[in-house]
Design a protein around this motif. Structure first.
Motif, PDB file in Angstrom:
ATOM      1  N   VAL A  69       0.831  -1.203   0.000  1.00 37.35           N
ATOM      2  CA  VAL A  69       0.000   0.000   0.000  1.00 37.35           C
ATOM      3  C   VAL A  69       0.861   1.247   0.000  1.00 37.35           C
ATOM      4  O   VAL A  69       0.518   2.272  -0.587  1.00 37.35           O
ATOM      5  N   THR A  70       2.025   1.162   0.648  1.00 40.17           N
ATOM      6  CA  THR A  70       2.946   2.284   0.723  1.00 40.17           C
ATOM      7  C   THR A  70       4.368   1.788   0.541  1.00 40.17           C
ATOM      8  O   THR A  70       4.650   0.602   0.756  1.00 40.17           O
ATOM      9  N   GLU A  71       5.261   2.677   0.136  1.00 42.00           N
ATOM     10  CA  GLU A  71       6.671   2.339   0.013  1.00 42.00           C
ATOM     11  C   GLU A  71       7.434   2.693   1.281  1.00 42.00           C
ATOM     12  O   GLU A  71       8.626   2.415   1.387  1.00 42.00           O
ATOM     13  N   ASN A  72       6.758   3.322   2.243  1.00 44.30           N
ATOM     14  CA  ASN A  72       7.404   3.706   3.492  1.00 44.30           C
ATOM     15  C   ASN A  72       7.311   2.567   4.504  1.00 44.30           C
ATOM     16  O   ASN A  72       6.224   2.127   4.852  1.00 44.30           O
ATOM     17  N   LYS A  73       8.457   2.122   4.981  1.00 44.83           N
ATOM     18  CA  LYS A  73       8.465   1.005   5.923  1.00 44.83           C
ATOM     19  C   LYS A  73       7.947   1.404   7.305  1.00 44.83           C
ATOM     20  O   LYS A  73       7.250   0.641   7.955  1.00 44.83           O
ATOM     21  N   LYS A  74       8.309   2.615   7.729  1.00 45.29           N
ATOM     22  CA  LYS A  74       8.017   2.981   9.116  1.00 45.29           C
ATOM     23  C   LYS A  74       7.264   4.290   9.274  1.00 45.29           C
ATOM     24  O   LYS A  74       6.798   4.605  10.360  1.00 45.29           O
ATOM     25  N   VAL A  90       6.460  19.580  -3.974  1.00 43.30           N
ATOM     26  CA  VAL A  90       5.409  18.589  -3.725  1.00 43.30           C
ATOM     27  C   VAL A  90       4.750  18.190  -5.049  1.00 43.30           C
ATOM     28  O   VAL A  90       4.492  17.015  -5.309  1.00 43.30           O
ATOM     29  N   ASP A  91       4.498  19.186  -5.892  1.00 36.76           N
ATOM     30  CA  ASP A  91       3.877  18.897  -7.202  1.00 36.76           C
ATOM     31  C   ASP A  91       4.771  17.989  -8.039  1.00 36.76           C
ATOM     32  O   ASP A  91       4.289  17.055  -8.699  1.00 36.76           O
ATOM     33  N   VAL A  92       6.077  18.259  -8.022  1.00 40.49           N
ATOM     34  CA  VAL A  92       7.018  17.449  -8.793  1.00 40.49           C
ATOM     35  C   VAL A  92       7.041  16.018  -8.271  1.00 40.49           C
ATOM     36  O   VAL A  92       7.041  15.059  -9.044  1.00 40.49           O
ATOM     37  N   LEU A  93       7.036  15.861  -6.953  1.00 37.11           N
ATOM     38  CA  LEU A  93       7.096  14.533  -6.364  1.00 37.11           C
ATOM     39  C   LEU A  93       5.812  13.743  -6.598  1.00 37.11           C
ATOM     40  O   LEU A  93       5.829  12.516  -6.650  1.00 37.11           O
ATOM     41  N   ARG A  94       4.715  14.460  -6.763  1.00 34.17           N
ATOM     42  CA  ARG A  94       3.433  13.792  -6.959  1.00 34.17           C
ATOM     43  C   ARG A  94       3.173  13.387  -8.405  1.00 34.17           C
ATOM     44  O   ARG A  94       2.342  12.526  -8.666  1.00 34.17           O
ATOM     45  N   ARG A 101      12.218   5.979  -6.687  1.00 37.45           N
ATOM     46  CA  ARG A 101      13.132   5.097  -5.943  1.00 37.45           C
ATOM     47  C   ARG A 101      14.561   5.614  -6.055  1.00 37.45           C
ATOM     48  O   ARG A 101      15.305   5.670  -5.069  1.00 37.45           O
ATOM     49  N   LEU A 102      14.955   5.992  -7.280  1.00 33.42           N
ATOM     50  CA  LEU A 102      16.310   6.480  -7.506  1.00 33.42           C
ATOM     51  C   LEU A 102      16.553   7.774  -6.737  1.00 33.42           C
ATOM     52  O   LEU A 102      17.629   7.979  -6.164  1.00 33.42           O
ATOM     53  N   LEU A 103      15.544   8.645  -6.709  1.00 30.15           N
ATOM     54  CA  LEU A 103      15.681   9.891  -5.955  1.00 30.15           C
ATOM     55  C   LEU A 103      15.890   9.596  -4.472  1.00 30.15           C
ATOM     56  O   LEU A 103      16.740  10.224  -3.822  1.00 30.15           O
ATOM     57  N   CYS A 104      15.134   8.644  -3.945  1.00 30.37           N
ATOM     58  CA  CYS A 104      15.263   8.286  -2.525  1.00 30.37           C
ATOM     59  C   CYS A 104      16.650   7.716  -2.237  1.00 30.37           C
ATOM     60  O   CYS A 104      17.269   8.037  -1.215  1.00 30.37           O
ATOM     61  N   GLU A 105      17.146   6.871  -3.148  1.00 30.24           N
ATOM     62  CA  GLU A 105      18.479   6.289  -2.955  1.00 30.24           C
ATOM     63  C   GLU A 105      19.549   7.375  -2.981  1.00 30.24           C
ATOM     64  O   GLU A 105      20.542   7.300  -2.245  1.00 30.24           O
ATOM     65  N   LEU A 106      19.357   8.369  -3.822  1.00 33.39           N
ATOM     66  CA  LEU A 106      20.301   9.478  -3.910  1.00 33.39           C
ATOM     67  C   LEU A 106      20.320  10.262  -2.600  1.00 33.39           C
ATOM     68  O   LEU A 106      21.381  10.568  -2.043  1.00 33.39           O
ATOM     69  N   ILE A 107      19.134  10.565  -2.071  1.00 34.46           N
ATOM     70  CA  ILE A 107      19.019  11.380  -0.865  1.00 34.46           C
ATOM     71  C   ILE A 107      19.593  10.686   0.364  1.00 34.46           C
ATOM     72  O   ILE A 107      20.232  11.329   1.213  1.00 34.46           O
ATOM     73  N   VAL A 108      19.390   9.384   0.472  1.00 36.43           N
ATOM     74  CA  VAL A 108      19.832   8.678   1.683  1.00 36.43           C
ATOM     75  C   VAL A 108      21.276   8.191   1.583  1.00 36.43           C
ATOM     76  O   VAL A 108      21.796   7.630   2.549  1.00 36.43           O
ATOM     77  N   HIS A 109      21.926   8.401   0.457  1.00 38.34           N
ATOM     78  CA  HIS A 109      23.317   7.968   0.333  1.00 38.34           C
ATOM     79  C   HIS A 109      24.182   8.692   1.350  1.00 38.34           C
ATOM     80  O   HIS A 109      23.985   9.873   1.647  1.00 38.34           O
ATOM     81  N   GLU A 110      25.155   7.984   1.894  1.00 41.13           N
ATOM     82  CA  GLU A 110      25.987   8.525   2.966  1.00 41.13           C
ATOM     83  C   GLU A 110      26.764   9.779   2.560  1.00 41.13           C
ATOM     84  O   GLU A 110      27.127  10.589   3.418  1.00 41.13           O
TER      85      GLU A 110
END
Length: 271
Positions: A69-74, A90-94, A101-110
């Motif tokens: 239902v969601t991609e957020n685990k927690k 917000v508009d761009v993300l929606r 997924r790629l954007l999220c991986e980029l943001i959380v990279h160390e």
């Protein structure tokens, strides 16, 4: 592209992340090994609410995440204001027109925070004044030497003073580029584990199949036909005679076969 994981894929990823064998997971959750194996293979015919809630609680994720239902685990109920996003962001993300997924991986990279820090330093010009002062000092010294001593532009010291000046855009462009490429290389390496990412094996297998097709007996034209069909997953030997004739006629319209080369045509292309 965005790929939505199935229940089985999510469960297996979580178990691998926790470095657990099915036996250990069964022991710690009270669910049977056979049931857990079925859940991970998406062979789900009797998935109970109890099993979903038990696994969600064990892994520390939401049931909505397990069920897709969601991609957020927690954090399924994250408050938008806490994310500090503008209306435009917000508009761009929606809009769903890019790989979230790629954007999220980029943001959380160390190393993403370092990249953003250097980006802020460049965009907001925190060191622009210092760079300008340094360049001005070096250039003033260079002009003084040129005027007082008629120094040659190609002189070692004159060239050193020239090369010592920093082009801010060029410098930060290089720094930001190198940092971003390092991050993307790491992400690309992680993506090699994906089912949709080629690891080169597919190409190697195809090349081997094509080579094998060339080794088969038959005329040169038949080998060409076998090779072409092999590339698209068709077994020439399983075709009927009518199907083979039809394919030959079709290939006559390509550059692969020349009219009159197949046996039985006697050097003349029959229309």
């Amino acid at each position: 592209m965005n790929i939505k994981l199935t229940l089985g894929e999510r469960l297996k990823d979580l178990r691998v992340e926790w470095d657990l064998k099915l036996e250990a997971l069964a022991e710690q959750t009270g669910l049977s090994k056979s049931a857990l194996s079925k859940y991970e293979s998406d062979d789900v015919t009797d998935l109970s609410i109890y099993a979903v809630t038990t696994l969600a609680e064990f892994y520390g994720v939401t049931t909505d995440y397990l069920l897709g239902v969601t991609e957020n685990k927690k954090r399924p109920d994250a408050v938008l204001s806490d994310l500090h996003l503008s209306d435009g962001a917000v508009d761009v993300l929606r809009n769903g027109k890019f790989n979230h997924r790629l954007l999220c991986e980029l943001i959380v990279h160390e190393n993403f925070q370092r990249f953003m820090t250097d980006l802020e330093i460049y965009v907001d010009g925190y060191v622009s004044a210092n760079i300008q002062n340094l360049n001005a000092g070096l250039e003033a010294t260079r002009q003084m030497l040129k005027k007082k001593y008629a120094a040659d532009e190609n002189d070692l010291y004159m060239s050193t003073l020239k090369l010592g000046q920093i082009d801010e855009d060029e410098y930060f462009g290089r720094v930001l580029y190198d940092e971003l490429v390092d991050i993307l290389k790491n992400i690309k390496t992680e993506h090699r584990k994906d089912k949709t990412t080629s690891d080169g094996a597919m190409v190697d297998n195809l090349m081997k199949e094509l080579e094998d097709a060339q080794k088969l007996e038959g005329s040169a034209d038949e080998k060409k036909i076998r090779t072409a069909l092999k590339a698209i997953g068709i077994n020439y030997d399983k075709l009927t005679e009518d199907e083979r004739k039809l394919i030959k006629k079709i290939l006559y319209k390509t550059a692969m076969l020349k009219p009159g080369t197949l046996a039985g045509n006697r050097g003349k292309h029959r229309r």
